[in-house]
Design a protein around this motif. Structure first.
Motif, PDB file in Angstrom:
ATOM      1  N   ASP A 120       0.848  -1.197   0.000  1.00 52.78           N
ATOM      2  CA  ASP A 120       0.000   0.000   0.000  1.00 52.78           C
ATOM      3  C   ASP A 120       0.881   1.244   0.000  1.00 52.78           C
ATOM      4  O   ASP A 120       1.476   1.606   1.012  1.00 52.78           O
ATOM      5  N   GLU A 121       0.941   1.910  -1.169  1.00 49.18           N
ATOM      6  CA  GLU A 121       1.824   3.079  -1.291  1.00 49.18           C
ATOM      7  C   GLU A 121       1.276   4.305  -0.563  1.00 49.18           C
ATOM      8  O   GLU A 121       1.974   5.302  -0.400  1.00 49.18           O
ATOM      9  N   GLY A 122       0.011   4.213  -0.135  1.00 53.99           N
ATOM     10  CA  GLY A 122      -0.591   5.329   0.596  1.00 53.99           C
ATOM     11  C   GLY A 122      -0.099   5.398   2.044  1.00 53.99           C
ATOM     12  O   GLY A 122      -0.201   6.438   2.694  1.00 53.99           O
ATOM     13  N   VAL A 123       0.439   4.283   2.548  1.00 55.10           N
ATOM     14  CA  VAL A 123       0.975   4.271   3.915  1.00 55.10           C
ATOM     15  C   VAL A 123       2.378   4.857   3.893  1.00 55.10           C
ATOM     16  O   VAL A 123       3.272   4.334   3.226  1.00 55.10           O
ATOM     17  N   GLN A 132       2.239  12.810  -5.729  1.00 53.40           N
ATOM     18  CA  GLN A 132       0.981  12.200  -5.294  1.00 53.40           C
ATOM     19  C   GLN A 132      -0.009  12.146  -6.455  1.00 53.40           C
ATOM     20  O   GLN A 132      -0.647  11.119  -6.697  1.00 53.40           O
ATOM     21  N   ARG A 133      -0.083  13.256  -7.201  1.00 58.08           N
ATOM     22  CA  ARG A 133      -0.994  13.285  -8.351  1.00 58.08           C
ATOM     23  C   ARG A 133      -0.622  12.217  -9.364  1.00 58.08           C
ATOM     24  O   ARG A 133      -1.492  11.467  -9.822  1.00 58.08           O
ATOM     25  N   SER A 172      13.962  12.570   6.156  1.00 56.41           N
ATOM     26  CA  SER A 172      12.850  11.733   5.714  1.00 56.41           C
ATOM     27  C   SER A 172      12.093  12.425   4.592  1.00 56.41           C
ATOM     28  O   SER A 172      11.717  13.596   4.711  1.00 56.41           O
ATOM     29  N   GLU A 173      11.866  11.708   3.511  1.00 53.57           N
ATOM     30  CA  GLU A 173      11.226  12.335   2.353  1.00 53.57           C
ATOM     31  C   GLU A 173       9.738  12.573   2.583  1.00 53.57           C
ATOM     32  O   GLU A 173       9.061  11.806   3.274  1.00 53.57           O
ATOM     33  N   VAL A 174       9.241  13.651   2.001  1.00 55.96           N
ATOM     34  CA  VAL A 174       7.810  13.961   2.000  1.00 55.96           C
ATOM     35  C   VAL A 174       7.349  13.908   0.544  1.00 55.96           C
ATOM     36  O   VAL A 174       8.023  14.451  -0.336  1.00 55.96           O
ATOM     37  N   GLU A 175       6.262  13.233   0.280  1.00 52.34           N
ATOM     38  CA  GLU A 175       5.774  13.131  -1.107  1.00 52.34           C
ATOM     39  C   GLU A 175       5.303  14.508  -1.589  1.00 52.34           C
ATOM     40  O   GLU A 175       4.512  15.168  -0.915  1.00 52.34           O
TER      41      GLU A 175
END
Ligand code: A3P
Ligand code: MG
Ligand code: MG
Length: 378
Positions: free
Chosen positions: A87-90, A165-166, A157-160
């Motif tokens: 789950d890439e949303g996690v 995200q789009r 830590s990376e932030v999307e």
């Protein structure tokens, strides 16, 4: 006017201590001697199982089984019925790596009995460092990196990004399937034991991972980072980790000079950066056609990639990648001064721009607070 601009650029390094609001990513600024990069040492490893649960061991490590030079791998096989996708949303942030650190404190802590400090300047994922290495050559995708200083160490830590995200949420069917192909290739090449055979009839589950934890030094920065490893050489005479590790890759087959040139300029840059950082010496690549059939397999030695690209004009340079990364870490150290798990310095970069930052206290970006509690036991 031109001259002034150039002076400003060149001044970035010297001016870092005066807190400049930006860092230039222009290549020519980083064309100098290769910085010190110490031989990467594996200080540990961990596994994530089919349900993405953490284990402080190597149960997910797989073994490289040499394929035919012209195998008949069908990468589309199993996409519909034998694929479990993570789950890439996690957003896991640094969690698994922090769990490893807590379970292995003695390996990374400063020896003084009272010291709670780690003997490292930077803790992050290998993938985040790969992005930094390739930044001077990246023309499409920007990045956001959250940095927190805690007990003297910088955690990155990376932030999307919104753009990421789009595109993640609007991938075409074709792209979605092609993401599977890389993992399917791994299944054709890897076995659970050195004496076992690969099992192409099994399920591909992208929750599963084996990660190495690497310690090294880039210029003045002591680094601790973790990265996923595809498999290891099963020969008992193979060098110790990370020297025995093998990175697996797939790529479109190369039919024209233009495709060859693009492969050297773009693909090999990413492959080199990803494997050079942890000291993974070998990359085994499967070249596939548009139907996902692997038509040939080739080995690339990480240390020889810089030779391979020499024929290509105006190509990328390893020294630019490494010098930029070192410079970014220096920049981050001078900017992220407040030692507080609630504070995030958010570094932001878009192609053709400088790196800039903003400061956030107790915001959506905070990622260390649940881990700052010294009584936490897991
Ligand atoms: P390929 O790299 O062969 O395409 P890795 O090579 O880093 O071990 O990653 C394994 C596979 O995960 C990739 O195989 C690809 O299928 C998928 N993957 C990794 N990162 C990706 C990304 N940013 N976008 C799409 N797919 C990705
Ligand atoms: Mg991998
Ligand atoms: Mg791989």
């Amino acid at each position: 006017h031109k001259r002034l601009r150039r002076d400003q650029d060149v001044g970035v390094t010297a001016a870092v201590s005066e807190h400049p609001p930006f860092l230039s990513t222009r290549r020519h600024l980083y064309e100098r001697d290769f910085p010190l990069y110490k031989q990467p040492v594996e200080v540990g490893h961990f596994s994530l199982d089919a349900k993405r649960r953490f284990f402080n061991d190597d149960r997910q490590l797989r073994y490289y089984i040499h394929p035919d030079r012209h195998p008949n791998f069908h990468l589309r096989d199993g996409y519909r019925d034998r694929y479990i996708k993570r789950d890439e949303g996690v957003k896991e942030k640094l969690d698994h790596l922090l769990r490893w650190i807590l379970a292995n404190k003695s390996k990374v802590q400063i020896q003084a009995a009272s010291s709670q400090e780690l003997n490292v300047d930077v803790v992050t994922w290998r993938g985040h460092l790969t992005k930094l290495l390739t930044t001077p050559y990246e023309t499409r995708e920007g990045w956001l990196l959250a940095v927190t200083r805690f007990r003297g160490t910088l955690y990155i830590s990376e932030v999307e990004t919104e753009a990421d995200q789009r595109s993640r949420e609007s991938r075409t069917q074709r792209l979605e399937e092609m993401m599977y192909w890389g993992y399917k290739f791994e299944q054709y090449i890897c076995a659970d034991g050195a004496q076992n055979r690969p099992d192409p009839g099994g399920v591909v589950n992208t929750n599963e991972a084996f990660c190495t934890v690497i310690q090294t030094r880039l210029a003045g920065h002591k680094l601790l980072f973790s990265g996923e490893v595809d498999c290891r050489d099963g020969d008992p005479r193979a060098p110790v980790a990370p020297g025995c590790y093998v990175e697996l890759k797939t790529s479109a087959e190369i039919c024209t000079p233009k495709q060859h040139s693009n492969f050297l300029r773009y693909k090999l840059l990413k492959w080199w950066a990803q494997s050079f950082l942890p000291g993974v010496p070998r990359i085994v690549a499967g070249f596939r056609d548009n139907d996902g059939i692997v038509v040939s397999v080739d080995t690339f030695h990480t240390s020889k990639i810089s030779q391979l690209i020499k024929s290509e004009e105006n190509c990328w340079k390893p020294t630019v990648c490494m010098n930029f990364c070192a410079e970014f870490l220096s920049f981050a150290k001078t900017v992220a001064t407040e030692d507080d798990p609630e504070v995030v310095y958010l570094f932001s970069w878009d192609p053709n721009r400088d790196v800039t930052y903003s400061i956030h206290r107790n915001s959506q970006y905070t990622f260390l607070t649940d881990w700052g509690d010294p009584n936490r036991s897991d």
